[in-house]
Design a protein around this motif. Structure first.
Motif: not given
Ligand code: AR6
Length: 170
Positions: A79-83, A86, A121
């Motif tokens: 998870w790296r922020g959702g953009n 992911e 996540y």
């Protein structure tokens, strides 16, 4: 039939248990570590022979000392922020596992909460994806008869139960 189970996935007597692996299939902590310990050293050899697995895909091995028949190693996204894709990658993990189970004629499959540990996540978002993908798959031909969401803690199990109820009401 979709079920939520609270406990250790390595103990389940199902056709397939899914492993939340890494891209190198090299073993690690969390559920991956537990599966490798319980399956025995032959699993590391089998994973080494496969060589790795891209994020969102799946590779199968025997389950060796486990009660299951097969282990499906899938690699969830970090998870790296959702953009950064992911959601698509996590959906793809579930889809690939479910289609492989169908192709291999597997009748029961248990999933851990892929990406919800070290890969960070957000559990609420991951559970929504997991349930949607499974529900979608159940509408197709010859899905596995039993699909289990195996959770290691009660909070995660509650999230799955709530999400499953929400889907039934939809
Ligand atoms: N049975 C069921 N669920 C478990 C078990 C178990 N025995 N052990 C942990 N969980 P994680 P990820 C839950 O970190 O986030 C590894 O090092 C745990 O509580 O195992 O996809 C790999 O090699 C959490 O809800 O997987 C990768 O490098 C969920 O399983 C990386 O971690 C997933 O947590 C993958 O990270």
């Amino acid at each position: 039939m979709i079920e939520v189970h609270l406990g250790d996935i390595t103990r389940l007597q199902v056709d397939v248990i899914v492993n939340a692996a890494n891209r190198h299939l090299s073993g690690g902590g969390g559920v991956d570590g537990a599966i490798h310990r319980a399956a025995g050293p032959e699993l590391s050899e089998a994973c080494r022979a496969i060589g790795g697995c891209p994020v969102g895909e799946v590779r199968a091995t025997p389950a060796f000392s486990l009660p299951a028949k097969r282990i499906y190693h899938t690699v969830g996204p970090v998870w790296r922020g959702g953009n950064l894709g992911e959601p698509e990658l996590l959906s793809s993990c579930y889809r690939h596992c479910l289609s492989l189970a169908r192709r291999e004629g597997m009748k029961s499959i248990a999933f851990p909460a892929i990406s919800c540990g070290v890969y960070d996540y957000p559990p609420e978002l991951a559970v929504e994806i997991a349930v949607d993908q499974v529900q979608d798959h159940l509408d197709r031909e010859a899905p596995p008869e039993q699909i289990i969401f195996c959770c290691f803690d009660a909070r995660m199990a509650d999230l799955y139960r709530l999400q499953l109820e929400a889907v039934v009401r939809r």
